[in-house]
Design a protein around this motif. Structure first.
Motif, mmCIF file in Angstrom:
data_model
loop_
_atom_site.group_PDB
_atom_site.id
_atom_site.type_symbol
_atom_site.label_atom_id
_atom_site.label_comp_id
_atom_site.label_asym_id
_atom_site.label_seq_id
_atom_site.Cartn_x
_atom_site.Cartn_y
_atom_site.Cartn_z
ATOM 1 N N ILE A 226 0.179 -1.174 -0.194
ATOM 2 C CA ILE A 226 -0.014 0.254 -0.077
ATOM 3 C C ILE A 226 0.903 1.257 -0.004
ATOM 4 O O ILE A 226 0.015 2.204 -0.873
ATOM 5 C CB ILE A 226 -0.484 -0.333 1.040
ATOM 6 N N ILE A 227 2.278 0.689 0.749
ATOM 7 C CA ILE A 227 2.718 2.582 0.555
ATOM 8 C C ILE A 227 3.418 2.425 -0.751
ATOM 9 O O ILE A 227 3.104 3.900 -0.912
ATOM 10 C CB ILE A 227 3.593 2.309 1.904
ATOM 11 N N PHE A 228 4.083 1.483 -0.972
ATOM 12 C CA PHE A 228 4.545 1.874 -2.331
ATOM 13 C C PHE A 228 3.055 2.530 -3.152
ATOM 14 O O PHE A 228 4.034 2.983 -4.649
ATOM 15 C CB PHE A 228 5.003 0.855 -3.021
ATOM 16 N N ALA A 229 2.281 1.562 -3.089
ATOM 17 C CA ALA A 229 0.975 2.047 -4.466
ATOM 18 C C ALA A 229 0.439 3.637 -4.186
ATOM 19 O O ALA A 229 0.435 4.225 -4.702
ATOM 20 C CB ALA A 229 -0.390 1.300 -4.404
ATOM 21 N N VAL A 230 0.638 4.301 -2.887
ATOM 22 C CA VAL A 230 0.163 5.544 -2.689
ATOM 23 C C VAL A 230 2.251 6.441 -3.022
ATOM 24 O O VAL A 230 1.511 7.437 -3.930
ATOM 25 C CB VAL A 230 0.444 5.743 -0.911
ATOM 26 N N LEU A 231 3.151 5.550 -3.004
ATOM 27 C CA LEU A 231 4.113 6.824 -3.631
ATOM 28 C C LEU A 231 3.966 6.261 -5.041
ATOM 29 O O LEU A 231 4.173 7.505 -6.065
ATOM 30 C CB LEU A 231 5.453 6.367 -3.320
ATOM 31 N N SER A 232 3.687 5.772 -5.973
ATOM 32 C CA SER A 232 3.335 5.421 -7.328
ATOM 33 C C SER A 232 2.030 6.842 -7.749
ATOM 34 O O SER A 232 2.236 7.367 -9.267
ATOM 35 C CB SER A 232 2.698 4.104 -7.758
ATOM 36 N N MET A 233 0.747 6.874 -6.843
ATOM 37 C CA MET A 233 0.535 7.635 -6.697
ATOM 38 C C MET A 233 0.537 9.385 -7.023
ATOM 39 O O MET A 233 0.432 10.385 -7.930
ATOM 40 C CB MET A 233 -1.281 7.522 -6.085
ATOM 41 N N LEU A 234 1.580 9.183 -5.703
ATOM 42 C CA LEU A 234 2.484 11.299 -5.502
ATOM 43 C C LEU A 234 3.448 11.376 -7.068
ATOM 44 O O LEU A 234 2.959 12.220 -7.599
ATOM 45 C CB LEU A 234 3.053 11.027 -4.126
ATOM 46 N N ALA A 235 4.011 9.962 -7.910
ATOM 47 C CA ALA A 235 4.437 9.769 -8.773
ATOM 48 C C ALA A 235 3.578 10.966 -10.046
ATOM 49 O O ALA A 235 4.019 11.698 -10.511
ATOM 50 C CB ALA A 235 4.950 8.442 -9.253
ATOM 51 N N PHE A 317 -7.444 9.446 2.029
ATOM 52 C CA PHE A 317 -5.307 9.908 1.338
ATOM 53 C C PHE A 317 -5.673 10.645 -0.073
ATOM 54 O O PHE A 317 -4.397 11.752 -0.344
ATOM 55 C CB PHE A 317 -4.556 9.005 1.943
ATOM 56 N N TRP A 318 -6.114 10.032 -0.720
ATOM 57 C CA TRP A 318 -6.623 10.101 -2.085
ATOM 58 C C TRP A 318 -6.926 11.982 -2.703
ATOM 59 O O TRP A 318 -7.268 12.765 -3.124
ATOM 60 C CB TRP A 318 -6.874 9.325 -2.600
ATOM 61 N N LEU A 319 -8.443 11.631 -1.359
ATOM 62 C CA LEU A 319 -8.633 12.590 -1.479
ATOM 63 C C LEU A 319 -8.471 14.454 -0.939
ATOM 64 O O LEU A 319 -8.928 15.260 -1.442
ATOM 65 C CB LEU A 319 -10.761 12.474 -0.949
ATOM 66 N N LEU A 320 -8.081 13.558 0.236
ATOM 67 C CA LEU A 320 -7.126 15.006 1.213
ATOM 68 C C LEU A 320 -5.934 15.082 -0.162
ATOM 69 O O LEU A 320 -5.482 16.573 -0.714
ATOM 70 C CB LEU A 320 -6.017 14.382 2.341
ATOM 71 N N LEU A 321 -5.083 14.828 -0.986
ATOM 72 C CA LEU A 321 -4.521 15.066 -1.981
ATOM 73 C C LEU A 321 -4.785 15.932 -2.624
ATOM 74 O O LEU A 321 -4.583 17.039 -3.587
ATOM 75 C CB LEU A 321 -3.129 14.034 -2.352
ATOM 76 N N CYS A 322 -5.975 15.788 -3.487
ATOM 77 C CA CYS A 322 -6.466 15.521 -4.275
ATOM 78 C C CYS A 322 -7.746 15.925 -4.543
ATOM 79 O O CYS A 322 -9.031 15.507 -5.154
ATOM 80 C CB CYS A 322 -6.643 14.296 -6.091
ATOM 81 N N PRO A 323 -8.792 17.322 -3.772
ATOM 82 C CA PRO A 323 -9.625 17.314 -3.550
ATOM 83 C C PRO A 323 -10.813 18.063 -4.707
ATOM 84 O O PRO A 323 -11.585 17.993 -4.552
ATOM 85 C CB PRO A 323 -9.819 18.686 -2.336
ATOM 86 N N SER A 324 -10.610 18.416 -5.676
ATOM 87 C CA SER A 324 -10.418 18.989 -6.749
ATOM 88 C C SER A 324 -11.537 17.226 -7.481
ATOM 89 O O SER A 324 -12.226 17.637 -8.564
ATOM 90 C CB SER A 324 -9.585 19.395 -7.910
ATOM 91 N N THR A 325 -11.372 16.447 -6.945
ATOM 92 C CA THR A 325 -11.534 14.846 -7.574
ATOM 93 C C THR A 325 -13.476 14.760 -7.449
ATOM 94 O O THR A 325 -13.631 14.579 -8.267
ATOM 95 C CB THR A 325 -10.953 13.833 -7.060
ATOM 96 N N LEU A 326 -13.571 16.023 -6.340
ATOM 97 C CA LEU A 326 -14.885 15.491 -6.008
ATOM 98 C C LEU A 326 -15.355 17.616 -5.123
ATOM 99 O O LEU A 326 -14.444 18.079 -4.717
ATOM 100 C CB LEU A 326 -15.593 14.907 -4.613
ATOM 101 N N SER A 327 -15.761 17.858 -5.490
ATOM 102 C CA SER A 327 -17.374 19.224 -6.358
ATOM 103 C C SER A 327 -17.008 19.437 -4.070
ATOM 104 O O SER A 327 -17.961 18.211 -3.798
ATOM 105 C CB SER A 327 -18.171 19.250 -6.351
ATOM 106 N N HIS A 328 -16.362 20.283 -3.291
ATOM 107 C CA HIS A 328 -17.055 19.936 -2.023
ATOM 108 C C HIS A 328 -17.926 20.349 -1.813
ATOM 109 O O HIS A 328 -19.078 19.575 -0.958
ATOM 110 C CB HIS A 328 -16.520 21.697 -1.356
ATOM 111 N N ASP A 329 -19.275 21.379 -2.303
ATOM 112 C CA ASP A 329 -21.054 21.183 -2.065
ATOM 113 C C ASP A 329 -21.158 19.564 -2.298
ATOM 114 O O ASP A 329 -22.228 19.407 -1.677
ATOM 115 C CB ASP A 329 -21.638 22.311 -2.512
ATOM 116 N N TRP A 330 -20.986 19.338 -3.633
ATOM 117 C CA TRP A 330 -21.104 18.043 -3.825
ATOM 118 C C TRP A 330 -21.142 16.989 -2.783
ATOM 119 O O TRP A 330 -22.450 16.646 -2.647
ATOM 120 C CB TRP A 330 -20.496 17.528 -4.914
#
Length: 526
Positions: A226-235, A317-330
């Motif tokens: 899972i750690i490597f998956a997160v690092l891959s996502m950050l790449a 963690f993905w949502l925290l890094l990329c909050p634009s994937t979801l509309s805040h109000d939505w």
């Protein structure tokens, strides 16, 4: 009480609480879906009916609602051929279908969920009298939900009920046929195949576990993965997909441990949905739909809790890094709407036929107090999920797991979380999910009944009071659907700030030549 006596009692109560709905007129959506629909009136061929939407508009028309329910439309057409558009016969058909659904649910509670005969009867009666069902049963167009529910239950029972099995060798094929028919009554009916599949996993999870080869020492390996998956996502963002690859490859390796019929059901799920999509594609000419990307996982392993919460942690963690994937109000609003729908099941004191036009204000910031209710609700959901997953190794609480499945899975298509639908809240879409809610409540009542004589007596009194209160509320709500005026008045009383309610009531007043009052409500609507 014998089984026949239980079912007879449930039918009598179901018919009794909706008997006063038989005198109702065509109101609200009934007029468009029936009185003005050439598919119902016989102005089109049966073949053409299967290329039109629920409201009689060709699916290829840009103005089409795209709601595809030809089986429900066919029942309207048959009723019209036999009796004409007499509301009493249309209402009677809805009431009988509701009674059938109550009987089938009672059977499910006893034969599959494992409740006692007494509490299975309680489950059937609570389902029969719940006020939230008035929108589906008393409203004629609500037949789509009631018919889909009856077929949904038949599909489930043919697949899981031993009593049905002994009478049908081809029970799997019959279950799939009923699932497809349920889908043709209303789109959410197809979710019964997923319910069947997940309930099979629950029952046979121990067989999967024996072949999975997962050991506690593998936790470290999984954490590193899972750690490597997160690092891959950050790449790069696409790196997160390795988690889904891992999950699917695990399923490929160990899926032979699952019962053969579950695999058949997976294929049936894909094939039946393909049939539906192919019909729609042919009718539309060219099929184009916005794809909603949603990250969802579920894993059956030796330590389900660890895997599940690990994946949830990565997703958050993905949502925290990329909050634009979801509309805040939505995200905040639709999360709260799930809570609101649950509250309608728990406390159906305020009901309305239309929740649009600002009836539920948007949740636009984290300081909104409604977020506390959302956090509390989903916190309880996590605890319930934890309890269900803890039960996988040695299944002992079938009503709990089955109740969660019936509550959540059929509601997902209408939740606006997976796909966008044309409403925020609609009481009739809770008709099938209420099966799960009532099963959970009844399971809890049965547990309480074993805790002592005094509590058992108090429990009986509480159940009787609840049945009486819900019955009175349902019968009172049926009166609101008796005419266009009564429905408009009831809607305005429930939601006085709803602009559409004022507009509808103004139209009623205008038709009665009450000009001054109509002008007042037109202005309020603006």
């Amino acid at each position: 009480m014998t089984g026949r006596g239980v079912y007879s009692s449930v039918v009598l109560i179901a018919v009794g609480v909706y008997f006063n709905s038989l005198g109702g007129d065509l109101v609200h959506d009934d007029i468009v879906a029936l009185a003005r629909n050439q598919d119902v009136l016989g102005g089109t061929s049966v073949g053409q009916m299967f290329t039109n939407d629920f409201w009689g508009t060709p699916l290829s028309d840009p103005a089409s609602h795209k709601s595809y329910r030809p089986l429900t439309t066919l029942t309207f057409r048959l009723t019209n051929c036999m009796f004409g558009l007499e509301p009493v016969w249309l209402h009677a058909c809805n009431v009988l279908l509701h009674a059938l659904s109550c009987v089938l649910f009672t059977r499910l509670s006893f034969a599959v969920a494992g409740l006692s005969r007494k509490f299975s009867a309680v489950a059937g009666i609570l389902f029969a009298v719940h006020p939230i069902h008035s929108d589906a049963v008393t409203s004629i167009v609500g037949r789509a939900d009631v018919l889909a529910c009856a077929l949904f239950l038949l599909s489930f029972l043919f697949y899981h009920d031993s009593g049905f099995r002994s009478k049908s060798r081809g029970r799997l094929a019959i279950s799939i046929i009923f699932a497809v028919l349920s889908m043709l009554a209303k789109e959410t009916g197809i979710t019964v195949l997923m319910v069947n599949l997940l309930y099979d996993f629950y029952k046979y999870h121990s067989a999967v576990k024996r072949y999975s080869g997962f050991r506690s020492k593998s936790r470290g390996r999984l954490a590193i993965s899972i750690i490597f998956a997160v690092l891959s996502m950050l790449a790069k963002e696409t790196g997160i997909t390795v988690l889904m690859v891992n999950l699917l490859y695990d399923f490929y390796k160990y899926h032979s441990a699952v019962k053969r019929k579950s695999r058949h059901l997976c294929f049936a799920l894909a094939k039946s949905q393909s049939v539906n999509l192919s019909i729609l594609c042919n009718a539309l000419g060219s099929y184009n739909k916005k794809i909603n990307r949603v990250f969802r996982q579920f894993c059956f392993s030796d330590d389900s809790r660890f895997l599940t919460f690990s994946y949830l942690a990565v997703f958050n963690f993905w949502l925290l890094l990329c909050p634009s994937t979801l509309s805040h109000d939505w995200f905040l609003t639709f999360s709260y709407l799930a809570v609101f729908n649950f509250w309608l099941l728990l406390c159906p004191s305020t009901l309305s036929h239309d929740w649009q036009m600002g009836s539920i204000p948007l949740v636009t910031n984290l300081a909104d107090s409604r977020n506390l209710a959302t956090c509390a609700f989903f916190g309880c959901c996590l605890l319930l999920l934890y309890r269900c997953l803890s039960d996988l190794e040695n299944p002992r609480h079938s009503p709990l797991f089955l109740g969660v499945l019936l509550l959540v899975i059929p509601f997902l298509p209408a939740s606006n979380m997976l796909v966008t639908v044309g409403f925020v809240v609609a009481e009739r879409v809770l008709y099938i999910p209420s099966l799960g809610f009532i099963l959970l409540i009844t399971h809890g009542l049965q547990i309480i009944s074993h805790s002592g004589y005094l509590r058992r007596k108090l429990l009986i009194g509480a159940i009787l009071m609840l049945v009486v209160a819900h019955s009175m509320k349902t019968m009172d709500r049926n009166k609101d659907w008796s005419s266009r005026e009564s429905l408009a008045r009831a809607g305005l009383q429930s939601l006085p700030e709803n602009a559409k309610m004022h507009y509808n009531f103004a139209n009623v007043l205008h038709s009665q030549n009450q000009t001054e009052s109509a002008i007042y409500h037109y202005r309020r609507a603006l």
